[in-house]
Design a protein around this motif. Structure first.
Motif, PDB file in Angstrom:
ATOM      1  N   HIS A 204      21.437   6.098   4.653  1.00 34.23           N
ATOM      2  CA  HIS A 204      21.902   6.768   5.857  1.00 34.23           C
ATOM      3  C   HIS A 204      23.358   6.789   5.821  1.00 34.23           C
TER       4      HIS A 204
ATOM      5  N   ASP B 116      25.481   3.393   5.321  1.00 34.67           N
ATOM      6  CA  ASP B 116      24.778   2.410   4.825  1.00 34.67           C
ATOM      7  C   ASP B 116      26.049   1.882   3.710  1.00 34.67           C
TER       8      ASP B 116
ATOM      9  N   HIS C 113      15.631   2.461   3.328  1.00 36.30           N
ATOM     10  CA  HIS C 113      16.594   1.760   2.422  1.00 36.30           C
ATOM     11  C   HIS C 113      15.868   1.387   1.112  1.00 36.30           C
TER      12      HIS C 113
HETATM   13 ZN   LIG Z   1      20.557   2.508   6.813  1.00 35.86          ZN
END
Ligand SMILES: [Zn+2]
Length: 279
Positions: free
Chosen positions: A22, A25, A127
């Motif tokens: 994302h 991250d 993730h």
């Molecule tokens: Zn994330």
């Protein structure tokens, strides 16, 4: 010219590419290290494998993806690095051949020496699959018959995992710990770019939206408190290994990385060449 620049000039132009699921991250796990790499003359690029179009309580879809792209670009501007956001949907990432090809292409085009990615064990499927996708690319980046339109790398990069707190099947091992004391405020400044996340969405998910200060300076201080953690004994030992006992014991803020078993396996001397801030 700083001493760091002098040291770096004696080595090579290190190229670093970091992947996150994302558009915040990579910043959470490696913005401090990215700032230090940038200061040392290295080329750094963050890549978000999804566009973040699911991460908000009131916005969604194209307007949210556009807002998050703008936040990522602002973070990159504050860090002095590049940021690319791939247009895959948030919350729906799968380890497909199509996305694997996107990642192989990016690693090759960046001519990366170091590739950063999450470990493939995580509560969030995006993730987890980002970790799998980068692992799946780790050998294929040197295979010319795969994606022949983008020249294959002639040497495999070093692949490193970000720190996480998951214990199964095995806990994170801090092979490299970077002292980020000198850039902690720059890191928080980068995170502060992601207004939709750190001040809206993530506090809302946690039921803590009322805790976020309205004043921009106060909320940045709040973010710093929320996003820094105590140093555990394994990380402290790694800091001492890389910096010596005086600096290693004095460090207050850090980012740590584990060497992936895929990709080239660097010895200690090679790690010091690749990470000119470790001294
Ligand atoms: Zn994330």
């Amino acid at each position: 010219m700083s001493s760091m620049t002098v040291l770096f000039a004696q080595s090579e132009n290190v190229r670093v590419i970091a992947f996150g699921a994302h558009p915040d991250d990579c910043d959470i796990r490696a913005a401090g290290t990215a700032a230090l790499f940038h200061a040392a003359g290295a080329a750094v690029k963050f890549v978000s494998v999804t566009n973040g179009d699911a991460g908000h309580q009131t916005l969604h879809g194209v307007p949210l993806a556009a807002r998050r792209l703008a936040e990522a670009k602002e973070s990159a501007r504050r860090l002095g690095i590049e940021y690319e956001v791939l247009d895959n949907h948030d919350g729906e990432l799968l380890p497909t051949l199509e996305v694997r090809r996107q990642i192989i292409r990016l690693i090759r085009q960046w001519n990366a020496d170091i590739v950063l990615a999450p470990r493939p064990n995580d509560y969030h499927p995006d993730h987890r699959y980002t970790g799998v996708l980068v692992q799946d690319a780790a050998y294929m980046v040197v295979v010319p018959n795969l994606l022949p339109e983008v020249p294959a790398l002639r040497k495999n990069p070093v692949f490193l995992y970000y720190e996480d707190t998951f214990q199964r099947p095995n806990p994170f091992r801090p092979d490299i710990a970077v002292d980020i004391d000198s850039v902690i405020d720059k890191k928080i400044d980068a995170l502060d770019s992601h207004v939709s996340q750190f001040y809206e969405w993530l506090p809302w998910v946690d039921g803590k939206l009322a805790d976020v200060p309205a004043n921009p300076a106060e909320r940045k201080a709040w973010l710093k408190r929320a996003r820094t953690r105590a140093i555990n004994p394994q990380v402290r030992a790694s800091l001492i290994k890389w910096y010596g006992s005086q600096k290693g014991n004095a460090a207050k803020y850090y980012e740590a990385f584990e060497i992936c078993e895929y990709g080239v396996q660097p010895d200690e001397a090679r790690i010091r060449q690749l990470f000119p801030m470790l001294h």
